[in-house]
Design an enzyme around this catalytic site. Structure first.
Site, short mmCIF file in Angstrom:
data_model
loop_
_atom_site.label_atom_id
_atom_site.label_comp_id
_atom_site.label_asym_id
_atom_site.label_seq_id
_atom_site.Cartn_x
_atom_site.Cartn_y
_atom_site.Cartn_z
N GLN A 94 0.95 -1.39 0.10
CA GLN A 94 0.36 -0.22 -0.19
C GLN A 94 0.57 0.96 -0.05
OE1 GLN A 94 -3.26 -0.08 0.07
NE2 GLN A 94 -3.70 1.77 -0.57
N HIS A 127 8.64 -6.01 -1.52
CA HIS A 127 7.84 -5.82 -2.37
C HIS A 127 7.43 -4.40 -2.28
CE1 HIS A 127 4.61 -7.24 -4.61
NE2 HIS A 127 4.23 -6.67 -4.28
N ASP A 170 5.74 -12.16 -12.50
CA ASP A 170 5.53 -10.80 -13.15
C ASP A 170 6.79 -10.15 -13.57
OD1 ASP A 170 5.95 -10.35 -10.46
OD2 ASP A 170 4.41 -10.31 -9.85
N LYS A 193 1.33 -10.71 -15.68
CA LYS A 193 0.65 -10.55 -14.92
C LYS A 193 -0.43 -9.20 -14.81
CE LYS A 193 1.14 -11.22 -10.18
NZ LYS A 193 1.29 -11.83 -9.24
N ARG A 195 -3.72 -8.55 -11.58
CA ARG A 195 -4.63 -9.63 -11.10
C ARG A 195 -6.01 -8.91 -11.16
NH1 ARG A 195 -3.81 -11.39 -6.35
NH2 ARG A 195 -1.75 -11.41 -6.42
N ASP A 219 10.17 -15.86 -7.10
CA ASP A 219 8.70 -14.84 -6.50
C ASP A 219 8.93 -14.18 -5.23
OD1 ASP A 219 7.25 -12.92 -6.58
OD2 ASP A 219 5.65 -14.46 -7.26
N SER A 223 1.35 -15.96 -1.72
CA SER A 223 0.45 -15.64 -0.76
C SER A 223 -1.02 -17.01 -1.03
CB SER A 223 0.10 -14.68 -0.97
OG SER A 223 -1.47 -14.53 0.08
N THR A 224 -1.56 -16.48 -1.69
CA THR A 224 -2.59 -17.82 -2.28
C THR A 224 -2.33 -18.63 -3.27
OG1 THR A 224 -3.40 -16.67 -4.10
CG2 THR A 224 -4.30 -16.06 -2.25
N GLY A 226 -1.76 -18.65 -6.24
CA GLY A 226 -2.84 -18.24 -7.61
C GLY A 226 -1.65 -18.37 -8.74
C1 R5P Z 1 3.19 -9.61 -6.34
O1 R5P Z 1 3.52 -9.23 -7.31
C2 R5P Z 1 4.05 -10.62 -5.58
O2 R5P Z 1 5.12 -11.46 -6.29
C3 R5P Z 1 3.29 -12.16 -5.55
O3 R5P Z 1 3.34 -12.63 -7.16
C4 R5P Z 1 2.12 -12.16 -5.14
O4 R5P Z 1 2.42 -11.77 -3.48
C5 R5P Z 1 1.68 -13.61 -5.03
O5 R5P Z 1 0.16 -13.27 -4.54
P1 R5P Z 1 0.06 -15.14 -4.86
O6 R5P Z 1 0.28 -16.51 -4.24
O7 R5P Z 1 -1.60 -14.43 -3.57
O8 R5P Z 1 -0.71 -15.09 -6.08
#
Ligand code: R5P
Length: 296
Positions: A94, A127, A170, A193, A195, A219, A223-224, A226
């Site tokens: 953020q 990040h 990404d 990528k 989102r 990466d 997180s999820t 995805g």
């Molecule tokens: C986003 O730009 C980060 O570099 C990760 O790719 C992202 O946080 C991964 O999130 P998720 O596992 O939910 O796809």
């Protein structure tokens, strides 16, 4: 010099202290019955250079507050210098007001960290999409380290992949793909990528073709899961042989790991910036190296 782990990073701090051949400073942290936090520094910090290691991950508000109490107390007890090591730095995403009226959380958190007397700050694979340098946000000396070489060394030691193509899922992941590829002396590419929601992304390939190749996806955060799953689908679709995944911060929302393994990934590797079942690589040497440079 004294190395102190905040409540969530005690184990990492012990490893750093061990690397440096010093004893890790102890603290006591608990909650009062009414829910307030109690924190006590149990080591002598008077006149010392103190390194506080505290990742700010799954419960960021609580962990940030613990850092603030710890740093403020140490300064109050006479620490000469307080250096923050915040391996996973929540709220960095953020960094902009995407909708009118939104909190600029990144800025607020950095102000808080500085306000308790933090003299210098280190993060790891922070990040940063729009903020390119930590100095754009922090008014104190700031450094962002990368765990990618350590992750690549681990992959190399596992020895399962043959001259893997390194993929960043990404555009932002190019910095990590490049570092890992350099270490593994191989080639890399990044996907594009978009989102579509908190747990939904669309990933598209660019130049590379993974036909007949082993692949390492790197990466900063999982997180999820995805992002990784979408990248894996493309790579297997192109005819990739085996896929491993390495990330610095295994945040791992419920079900993420299962999802990635079900997609056919052989190994999912993470570091201990966030304690997790895949935190097999420690960032302790990275932190210890920085502390060695500034030793008393
Ligand atoms: C986003 O730009 C980060 O570099 C990760 O790719 C992202 O946080 C991964 O999130 P998720 O596992 O939910 O796809």
């Amino acid at each position: 010099m004294i190395v102190v782990g905040g409540p969530t990073s005690e184990s990492l701090a012990s490893k750093v202290a061990e690397e440096l051949g010093v004893a890790a400073g102890k603290i006591e942290a608990r909650r009062f019955p009414d829910g307030e936090k109690y924190l006590r520094v149990l080591c002598d910090v008077q006149g010392q250079n103190a390194a506080i290691i505290q990742s700010i991950h799954h419960t960021p508000d609580e962990l940030l507050f613990e850092y603030l109490l710890l740093a403020d107390t140490m300064k109050d007890l006479g620490a000469k210098k307080v250096t923050a090591f915040i391996p996973y730095f929540a709220y960095a995403r953020q960094d902009e007001r995407f909708k009118p009226g939104e909190a600029l959380s990144f800025k607020t958190v950095s102000k808080l960290i500085e306000s308790v007397g933090t003299d210098e700050i280190y993060t790891i694979d922070m990040h940063r999409h729009r903020v390119l340098k930590s100095s754009e946000v922090f008014g104190i000396p700031s450094h962002n380290l990368s765990a990618m070489p350590l992750l690549a060394d681990y992959v190399q030691k596992l020895g399962k992949l043959e001259k893997p193509l390194v993929i960043g899922p990404d555009a932002e992941a190019e910095q990590w793909a490049k570092l890992a590829a350099e270490r593994l002396q191989t080639d890399y590419d990044v996907f594009q990528k978009t989102r579509l929601g908190d747990a939904k992304v669309e990933v598209r390939p660019r130049r590379s073709n993974a036909t007949g190749r082993d692949v390492l996806i790197v990466d900063d955060i999982i997180s999820t899961g995805g992002t990784i799953v979408e990248a894996v689908k493309i790579l297997f679709g192109q005819g990739a042989k085996r896929i491993q995944v390495a990330c610095t911060h295994p945040i791992l929302a419920p079900g993420a790991l299962e999802k990635i393994r079900e997609a056919g990934v052989e190994d999912v590797i993470g570091t201990d910036t966030v304690p997790s079942p895949i935190s097999v690589v420690t960032v302790a040497p990275l932190i210890a190296d920085e502390l060695r440079k500034n030793r008393d």
